[in-house]
Design a protein around this motif. Structure first.
Motif, mmCIF file in Angstrom:
data_model
loop_
_atom_site.group_PDB
_atom_site.id
_atom_site.type_symbol
_atom_site.label_atom_id
_atom_site.label_comp_id
_atom_site.label_asym_id
_atom_site.label_seq_id
_atom_site.Cartn_x
_atom_site.Cartn_y
_atom_site.Cartn_z
ATOM 1 N N PRO A 1 13.491 -5.269 -59.621
ATOM 2 C CA PRO A 1 14.105 -4.166 -58.861
ATOM 3 C C PRO A 1 13.278 -3.747 -57.646
ATOM 4 C CG PRO A 1 13.288 -3.384 -60.987
ATOM 5 C CD PRO A 1 13.147 -4.870 -60.999
ATOM 6 N N LEU A 2 11.967 -4.010 -57.679
ATOM 7 C CA LEU A 2 11.143 -3.721 -56.492
ATOM 8 C C LEU A 2 11.464 -4.722 -55.388
ATOM 9 C CD1 LEU A 2 8.934 -2.139 -55.036
ATOM 10 C CD2 LEU A 2 7.225 -3.603 -56.152
ATOM 11 N N ALA A 3 11.579 -5.992 -55.752
ATOM 12 C CA ALA A 3 11.943 -7.007 -54.755
ATOM 13 C C ALA A 3 13.312 -6.682 -54.167
ATOM 14 C CB ALA A 3 11.948 -8.396 -55.395
ATOM 15 N N ALA A 4 14.237 -6.275 -55.013
ATOM 16 C CA ALA A 4 15.579 -5.932 -54.537
ATOM 17 C C ALA A 4 15.530 -4.736 -53.593
ATOM 18 C CB ALA A 4 16.501 -5.647 -55.725
ATOM 19 N N GLU A 5 14.692 -3.754 -53.919
ATOM 20 C CA GLU A 5 14.552 -2.584 -53.043
ATOM 21 C C GLU A 5 14.017 -3.007 -51.681
ATOM 22 O OE1 GLU A 5 15.648 0.425 -53.657
ATOM 23 O OE2 GLU A 5 15.038 1.066 -51.659
ATOM 24 N N LEU A 6 13.027 -3.877 -51.693
ATOM 25 C CA LEU A 6 12.406 -4.300 -50.437
ATOM 26 C C LEU A 6 13.368 -5.127 -49.598
ATOM 27 C CD1 LEU A 6 9.028 -5.106 -52.119
ATOM 28 C CD2 LEU A 6 9.381 -3.351 -50.389
ATOM 29 N N MET A 7 14.304 -5.802 -50.246
ATOM 30 C CA MET A 7 15.314 -6.559 -49.505
ATOM 31 C C MET A 7 16.496 -5.678 -49.136
ATOM 32 S SD MET A 7 15.550 -10.172 -51.499
ATOM 33 C CE MET A 7 14.094 -11.147 -51.859
ATOM 34 N N GLY A 8 16.429 -4.396 -49.512
ATOM 35 C CA GLY A 8 17.510 -3.477 -49.162
ATOM 36 C C GLY A 8 18.784 -3.721 -49.946
ATOM 37 N N LYS A 9 18.634 -4.094 -51.208
ATOM 38 C CA LYS A 9 19.799 -4.415 -52.030
ATOM 39 C C LYS A 9 20.227 -3.210 -52.879
ATOM 40 C CE LYS A 9 19.981 -8.548 -50.431
ATOM 41 N NZ LYS A 9 20.177 -9.763 -51.210
ATOM 42 N N HIS B 1 -3.252 -3.555 -42.463
ATOM 43 C CA HIS B 1 -2.729 -2.265 -42.939
ATOM 44 C C HIS B 1 -1.259 -2.416 -43.299
ATOM 45 C CE1 HIS B 1 -1.398 1.870 -43.079
ATOM 46 N NE2 HIS B 1 -0.550 1.622 -42.101
ATOM 47 N N SER B 2 -0.466 -2.908 -42.363
ATOM 48 C CA SER B 2 0.926 -3.208 -42.697
ATOM 49 C C SER B 2 1.138 -4.704 -42.524
ATOM 50 C CB SER B 2 1.901 -2.336 -41.907
ATOM 51 O OG SER B 2 1.594 -2.309 -40.535
ATOM 52 N N LYS B 3 1.624 -5.122 -41.371
ATOM 53 C CA LYS B 3 1.820 -6.568 -41.251
ATOM 54 C C LYS B 3 0.852 -7.225 -40.272
ATOM 55 C CE LYS B 3 6.216 -6.332 -40.587
ATOM 56 N NZ LYS B 3 7.603 -6.714 -40.275
ATOM 57 N N GLY B 4 0.751 -6.663 -39.047
ATOM 58 C CA GLY B 4 -0.046 -7.373 -38.054
ATOM 59 C C GLY B 4 -1.138 -6.549 -37.400
ATOM 60 N N GLU C 1 2.726 -9.521 -53.699
ATOM 61 C CA GLU C 1 2.472 -9.136 -52.303
ATOM 62 C C GLU C 1 2.426 -10.359 -51.400
ATOM 63 O OE1 GLU C 1 3.172 -6.151 -52.091
ATOM 64 O OE2 GLU C 1 1.412 -4.834 -52.105
ATOM 65 N N GLU C 2 1.859 -11.473 -51.892
ATOM 66 C CA GLU C 2 1.818 -12.684 -51.058
ATOM 67 C C GLU C 2 3.230 -13.211 -50.833
ATOM 68 O OE1 GLU C 2 -0.985 -15.152 -53.148
ATOM 69 O OE2 GLU C 2 -2.686 -14.390 -51.978
ATOM 70 N N ARG C 3 4.027 -13.161 -51.875
ATOM 71 C CA ARG C 3 5.411 -13.614 -51.754
ATOM 72 C C ARG C 3 6.175 -12.729 -50.767
ATOM 73 N NH1 ARG C 3 8.680 -16.864 -55.075
ATOM 74 N NH2 ARG C 3 10.787 -16.817 -54.238
ATOM 75 N N LEU C 4 5.870 -11.450 -50.845
ATOM 76 C CA LEU C 4 6.532 -10.476 -49.975
ATOM 77 C C LEU C 4 6.179 -10.725 -48.512
ATOM 78 C CD1 LEU C 4 8.203 -7.898 -50.026
ATOM 79 C CD2 LEU C 4 6.097 -6.616 -50.343
ATOM 80 N N LEU C 5 4.900 -10.870 -48.235
ATOM 81 C CA LEU C 5 4.477 -11.105 -46.849
ATOM 82 C C LEU C 5 5.105 -12.398 -46.323
ATOM 83 C CD1 LEU C 5 0.720 -10.009 -47.061
ATOM 84 C CD2 LEU C 5 2.585 -8.827 -45.868
ATOM 85 N N ALA C 6 5.186 -13.401 -47.186
ATOM 86 C CA ALA C 6 5.794 -14.667 -46.769
ATOM 87 C C ALA C 6 7.282 -14.474 -46.470
ATOM 88 C CB ALA C 6 5.605 -15.721 -47.859
ATOM 89 N N ALA C 7 7.927 -13.605 -47.231
ATOM 90 C CA ALA C 7 9.374 -13.416 -47.073
ATOM 91 C C ALA C 7 9.728 -12.777 -45.737
ATOM 92 C CB ALA C 7 9.920 -12.568 -48.221
ATOM 93 N N PHE C 8 8.794 -12.004 -45.171
ATOM 94 C CA PHE C 8 9.072 -11.425 -43.852
ATOM 95 C C PHE C 8 9.278 -12.532 -42.827
ATOM 96 C CE2 PHE C 8 7.468 -7.414 -45.487
ATOM 97 C CZ PHE C 8 8.311 -6.513 -44.852
ATOM 98 N N GLY C 9 8.535 -13.621 -42.987
ATOM 99 C CA GLY C 9 8.648 -14.741 -42.051
ATOM 100 C C GLY C 9 9.988 -15.446 -42.137
ATOM 101 N N THR C 10 10.664 -15.303 -43.252
ATOM 102 C CA THR C 10 11.933 -16.020 -43.423
ATOM 103 C C THR C 10 13.139 -15.147 -43.079
ATOM 104 O OG1 THR C 10 12.224 -15.314 -45.710
ATOM 105 C CG2 THR C 10 10.888 -17.296 -45.340
ATOM 106 N N GLY C 11 12.877 -13.899 -42.685
ATOM 107 C CA GLY C 11 13.981 -13.022 -42.327
ATOM 108 C C GLY C 11 14.688 -12.391 -43.515
ATOM 109 N N LYS C 12 14.149 -12.580 -44.701
ATOM 110 C CA LYS C 12 14.758 -11.979 -45.895
ATOM 111 C C LYS C 12 14.460 -10.482 -45.969
ATOM 112 C CE LYS C 12 16.270 -15.748 -48.065
ATOM 113 N NZ LYS C 12 17.725 -16.014 -48.112
ATOM 114 N N LEU C 13 13.416 -10.058 -45.258
ATOM 115 C CA LEU C 13 12.999 -8.666 -45.308
ATOM 116 C C LEU C 13 12.888 -8.120 -43.899
ATOM 117 C CD1 LEU C 13 10.342 -9.401 -47.909
ATOM 118 C CD2 LEU C 13 11.876 -7.494 -48.204
ATOM 119 N N VAL C 14 13.225 -6.864 -43.766
ATOM 120 C CA VAL C 14 13.058 -6.213 -42.473
ATOM 121 C C VAL C 14 12.183 -4.980 -42.654
ATOM 122 C CG1 VAL C 14 15.222 -7.029 -41.523
ATOM 123 C CG2 VAL C 14 15.172 -4.904 -42.826
#
Lengths: 306, 333
Positions: free
Chosen positions: A84-92, A243-246, A26-39
């Motif tokens: 596969p969860l990371a891939a799903e979250l990146m929309g792959k 709750h979600s991001k901000g 989850e920490e990696r995921l939240l960080a990835a939003f900042g890099t534009g890897k996730l929408v």
């Protein structure tokens, strides 16, 4: 060893590993939003890790699970792999459901999630009926939050589950806020009373100690698997992230106070330094591998209407 | 000869007999009552373990059926009055209809929700509606309605065998109608051909006394009766000849049989009992005109009002044969 098909292990190290895997994911995921890897958005499980780790230490690997918008922790504790969860979250296209579902709508083996509060509970009840009729020996676990207690479909389903003695365990994770609304503004009476009204037995714990969660879950699961009908497990916990991001109205001071309930900190002293370091290295490597691999995967294309 | 009610009841008996994964659930479905409209009569006596009487909880009934379907059973749920489909909207739209596609085709949801719709019985605003239009165009949800031209039993069995969730819309006035077994049509000067999908066919009813019918009447369910009466009156009194296209599948839209008829008539008149605005006929008209330039079109439907209890008001609100005739005359004038 982290990832697919990990046999259920409920020793101290395994429980720690499961919780740390969720935390780091989850920490990696939240960080990835900042890099534009996730929408889009996500609902982090940080702070509640003892619930998932404790409950799935008590359930059987083939049991059926219906989870909600905050499902990553449940999926990882159930035995799902981080890649596969990371891939799903990146929309792959290699994601759990090919990028169609994203964070809240995943499916893997006997694990399902949907982003509709309350509406998942009758579906879970129907699944429990099917498992009983098919004599599969499986029970169904459905995860809801304190916020879900406001939804009418929940109570229709509790009535059915009790009337028909369905093998259904309703796990309520009370993280004390429905998005930004504190539980005091949303829940009248007691949570336990809502289950007691239908004659559904309640196991209730106010703890972030994974061993206490596991002990209560073990009793509740045994009740359900024994054929005595549904049960509820109410776990009062804390969500450390928004709750979600901000969307977090809580003060930094309040969040700092909650840190003493950190389930990882509560459980860590039961491991040796060497064990903790070993687990940390394993988990870090698994998460790195998952996100790096997913990042290189292709995006899905819409091939037809199907 | 058998009634639509008898054929639907037969279909449920047959499905439960042939496949032990089939379960029936709903309110007041136990014998001797056998359901508010008796479609489930006899089932609980014959299959007591698989006929599940429920409390008044439509949302949970639909959700439970969706969960059963996800895990290998084939539930058939009854909503006592079709008006109550509003209570199962979340379960159909955000759960049952979405699961297969949202989960990347990993799962199937073989679920049927049966809903008796329609008015003309004086049941008033909340027990007379044709609300199926609210569920047309929902991706992943198939909406089907029986009529007297096809075997209602075959249609319901096809819905139960479907891997997708199906909303099965039964007009209440259809129940006592006779299923017109092949060769028994009361339209003696018309030929009936089955078109479109094998599973949920459409029927084209063509006059044999002309090769150039003047207009196409499109309808489904009980409204075939209105269209039929109108067609006879138009033929006898106005020498206006109609070809009828009667749909079994309402959604997703499969318009080939209609377009084939329109290429002959160039005029479309839709007949439905749901309220006029943003309805089934509106979509049929739009799609037909997109496919064939220059068509003339009219719609006959219920007025945009709640359905009144008093007979005089209900008759004024719901479409009648006279309105179909008037619209046909306008269209051909």
């Amino acid at each position: 060893m982290v990832g697919y098909n990990t046999p259920r292990m409920d020793d101290h190290v395994s429980l720690y590993r499961t919780m740390l895997l969720i935390r780091c994911f989850e920490e990696r995921l939240l960080a990835a939003f900042g890099t534009g890897k996730l929408v889009g958005t996500t609902h982090a499980y940080i702070g509640q890790e003892a619930d998932a780790a404790g409950v799935f230490a008590a359930a059987c690997p083939g049991d059926v699970v219906f989870s909600n918008h905050r499902c990553h922790g449940h999926y990882l504790a159930y035995g799902g792999g981080p890649y596969p969860l990371a891939a799903e979250l990146m929309g792959k296209s290699t994601g759990l459901v090919g990028g169609r579902g994203g964070s809240q709508h995943i499916q893997w083996r006997d694990f399902y999630s949907n982003g509709i509060q309350g509406g998942i509970v009758p579906v879970a009840a129907g699944m429990a009926l099917a498992e009983r009729e098919r004599q599969s020996g499986k029970i169904v676990l459905v995860f809801i939050g304190d916020g879900t207690l406001g939804e009418g479909a929940l109570y229709e389903s509790l009535n059915f589950a009790a009337l028909w003695k369905l093998p259904l365990l309703v796990v309520v994770e009370d993280n004390r806020y429905a998005q930004t609304t504190p539980v005091e503004l949303a829940v009248a009476g007691t949570m336990a009373g809502r289950f007691a009204a239908f004659g559904i037995p309640v196991w209730e714990r106010d703890t972030t100690d994974v061993l206490e969660v596991k002990a209560a879950a073990t009793e509740a699961v045994a009740h359900v698997r024994g054929g005595a009908g549904p049960a509820s497990l109410i776990l009062h916990t804390y969500r450390f992230s928004a709750h979600s991001k901000g969307d977090d109205p809580r003060s930094p001071a309040e969040l700092e106070r909650l840190r003493r309930f950190d389930p990882l900190a509560v459980h860590a002293p039961r491991l040796t330094d060497a064990e903790r370091q070993q687990v940390k290295a394993e988990v870090t490597a698994a998460i790195d591998e998952a996100f790096t691999r997913a990042d290189a995967d292709p995006l899905p294309a819409l091939l037809s209407n199907r | 000869m058998a009634t639509v009610l008898e054929r639907l009841n037969h279909a449920l008996h047959h499905a439960m007999e042939m496949d032990e994964r089939v379960y029936v659930l709903g309110e007041d479905i136990l014998d001797p009552y056998g359901g508010a409209f008796k479609v489930t009569r006899g089932l609980s006596t014959k299959f007591p373990g698989r006929v599940l009487p429920t409390p008044i909880s439509e949302a949970a009934i639909a959700g439970i059926a969706a969960g059963m379907a996800l895990r290998g059973l084939r539930p058939v749920a009854e909503v006592m009055f079709g008006d109550f489909v509003t209570l199962i909207a979340d379960q159909l739209v955000n759960h049952a209809a979405k699961f297969r596609w949202m989960y990347n085709d990993n799962v199937r949801v073989p679920l049927v929700v049966r809903a008796p719709m329609g008015g003309r019985r004086g049941y008033g605003p909340t027990h007379s509606q044709s609300l199926e239009k609210m569920f047309l165009g929902i991706p992943g949800l198939t909406v089907v309605a029986p009529n007297v031209l096809g075997d209602p039993a075959e249609l319901l069995q096809a819905a139960i065998a479907d891997e997708e969730p199906v909303l099965f819309v039964e007009h209440k006035l259809l129940y006592p109608c006779q299923w017109l077994e092949p060769g028994h049509s009361e339209l003696q000067d018309y030929s009936i051909s089955k078109m479109g999908s094998e599973r949920y066919p459409a029927f084209t009813v063509s006059p044999v006394f002309t090769t150039t019918p003047h207009l196409t009447l499109a309808c489904y369910g009980y409204n075939y009766e209105l269209a039929r009466q109108a067609a006879l009156e138009l033929t006898m009194e106005r020498e206006i000849f109609c070809e009828l296209v009667v749909f079994s599948q309402l959604s997703p839209f499969a318009l080939d049989p209609l377009l084939a008829s329109l290429s002959r008539t160039r005029r479309l008149l839709t007949v439905e009992e749901g309220s006029l605005s943003l309805g089934w006929g509106a979509e049929l008209v739009a799609r037909s005109i997109e496919a064939q330039d220059g068509l003339r079109v009219r719609r006959v439907a219920a007025r945009d009002l709640p359905i009144a209890n008093a007979r005089s008001l209900e008759d004024a609100i719901l479409p009648q044969v006279g309105a179909v005739v008037r619209a046909a005359v306008e269209l051909t004038g």
